[in-house]
Design an enzyme around this catalytic site. Structure first.
Site, PDB file in Angstrom:
ATOM      1  N   LYS B  96       0.571  -1.004   0.084  1.00  0.00           N
ATOM      2  CA  LYS B  96       0.140   0.060  -0.119  1.00  0.00           C
ATOM      3  C   LYS B  96       0.587   1.006  -0.095  1.00  0.00           C
ATOM      4  CE  LYS B  96      -3.199   2.958   2.919  1.00  0.00           C
ATOM      5  NZ  LYS B  96      -3.923   3.025   4.328  1.00  0.00           N
ATOM      6  N   GLY B 157      -8.099   9.397   8.932  1.00  0.00           N
ATOM      7  CA  GLY B 157      -7.993   9.264  10.758  1.00  0.00           C
ATOM      8  C   GLY B 157      -9.435  10.417  10.627  1.00  0.00           C
ATOM      9  N   ALA B 184      -9.480   5.321   3.630  1.00  0.00           N
ATOM     10  CA  ALA B 184      -8.501   6.540   4.581  1.00  0.00           C
ATOM     11  C   ALA B 184     -10.552   7.390   4.531  1.00  0.00           C
ATOM     12  CB  ALA B 184      -7.935   7.197   4.181  1.00  0.00           C
ATOM     13  N   GLY B 185     -10.735   8.052   5.885  1.00  0.00           N
ATOM     14  CA  GLY B 185     -11.344   8.772   5.997  1.00  0.00           C
ATOM     15  C   GLY B 185     -13.368   8.433   6.268  1.00  0.00           C
ATOM     16  N   ASN B 206      -9.677   1.803   9.040  1.00  0.00           N
ATOM     17  CA  ASN B 206      -9.292   1.061  10.810  1.00  0.00           C
ATOM     18  C   ASN B 206      -9.729   1.959  12.107  1.00  0.00           C
ATOM     19  OD1 ASN B 206      -5.498   0.738  11.205  1.00  0.00           O
ATOM     20  ND2 ASN B 206      -7.251   0.708  13.090  1.00  0.00           N
ATOM     21  N   THR B 207      -9.349   3.542  11.603  1.00  0.00           N
ATOM     22  CA  THR B 207      -9.362   3.814  12.949  1.00  0.00           C
ATOM     23  C   THR B 207     -11.145   3.641  12.999  1.00  0.00           C
ATOM     24  OG1 THR B 207      -8.376   5.549  12.639  1.00  0.00           O
ATOM     25  CG2 THR B 207      -9.832   6.401  13.860  1.00  0.00           C
TER      26      THR B 207
END
Lengths: 65, 262
Positions: B96, B157, B184-185, B206-207
């Site tokens: 990645k 994040g 992301a986001g 993830n977050t």
């Protein structure tokens, strides 16, 4: 000889990268290495001689996103 | 089923392994998500703590395909060296690819990204670039040899979701045959479902899972939302319209008169 190991000043008498890894207890460890910003494959560590002020990175798997 | 670099996957949820309260919560969250691909990174190893050695055992135990990232790299040179170390460390040509422009937005540096992708693809890496919705950068990445693109939804994040939905829709339309993963986001399962409804092939997050009150339950919620979004895309969504359109048949309405004015 003073080198920069993972961003910190470090004194060593290891003559090559393989020896340095062994002295740090990484001989059998899951690590990868770079010298002065360039990747050094495990098989080439013993042929990679260290010099004063070399910047060494020794990395391992870590959590990531 | 969908394919990335010649490998087939059932789960369209790619999960990050960072920020969990404990290794056990990570293990359970991955299981609850049904994730087949997890992202990992590499970091400096201390001779005393040897943190990475224990983490590697956990990753092996998960049995997922690992996708190493180049998080934190700000130049193509750093990202290339990091990818090379990751390939040896994790025994995978997948990467990645992240080249970060600045620390406040964690926005991809598209110029460095294309530069690094060109080198890595030539070296035989299977590059999954973390990019923006920019179509010209996407074209360059594909020309470099990438066969998958991973545009952001919003800054890493931030949990803001799809802040440029129109651009993501354009990207999907512009590259109908390229696997596209929103990366992301993503903050909520509805964000993930929204990306899937647009026709994106998968979502990487993830977050939103790791920092949830109950990461295991949230992993399951995301898995269901992603599956629902995909099903909706496959089923074909109705077009939105400005004026009402009665769903109940008009014909046969009691008391119905053609001319209400009379």
């Amino acid at each position: 000889m003073q080198i920069l190991l993972n961003g910190e000043r470090f004194a060593t008498d290891a003559s090559n990268l393989d020896e340095l890894c062994a002295k740090l207890g990484f001989a059998e460890a899951k690590v990868a290495t770079a010298v002065n910003g360039s990747f050094v494959a495990a098989a080439k560590r013993s042929a990679t001689h260290l010099a004063e002020a070399d910047e060494i990175e020794i990395v391992a798997p870590r959590q990531g996103g | 089923m969908f394919e990335l670099y010649g490998k087939s996957f059932t789960s369209r949820m790619l999960l990050g392994t960072a920020q969990y309260a404990s290794p056990d919560i990570l293990r359970q969250a991955v299981k609850a998500a049904g994730a087949e691909i997890v992202t990992v990174s590499l970091r400096r190893e201390s001779a005393r703590a040897r943190t990475g050695q224990g983490f590697w055992s956990l990753i092996e135990e998960l049995g997922c395909r690992v996708l190493p990232n180049t998080a934190g790299c700000h130049t193509a040179k750093e990202a290339i060296a990091t990818a090379q170390m990751a390939r040896e460390l994790f025994g995978t040509s997948w990467v990645k690819l992240e080249v970060i422009a600045n620390d406040d937005t964690l926005q991809p540096d598209l110029f460095g990204l294309v530069e690094a992708a060109t080198v890595l693809c030539a070296e035989g890496f299977d590059v999954l670039p973390y990019t923006t919705e920019d179509l010209s950068a996407a074209d360059r990445l594909l020309a470099a040899g990438c066969t998958v693109l991973m545009p952001w939804a919003s800054p890493i994040g931030s949990a803001r979701g799809l802040i440029n939905k129109t651009a993501l829709r354009s990207m999907r339309a512009y590259f109908p045959d390229t696997p596209l993963i929103v990366d992301a986001g993503i903050g909520t399962p509805s964000h993930a479902a929204e990306a899937m409804e647009l026709g994106y092939d998968a979502v990487l997050l993830n977050t939103a899972v790791a920092k949830a009150g109950d990461p295991i339950k949230m992993a399951k919620a995301f898995a269901q939302a992603i599956e629902a979004g995909r099903l909706a895309f496959e089923a074909g969504l109705v077009e939105p319209r400005d004026m009402a359109s009665p769903s109940t048949p008009v014909a046969g309405t009691p008391f119905f008169k053609i001319d209400h004015a009379s």
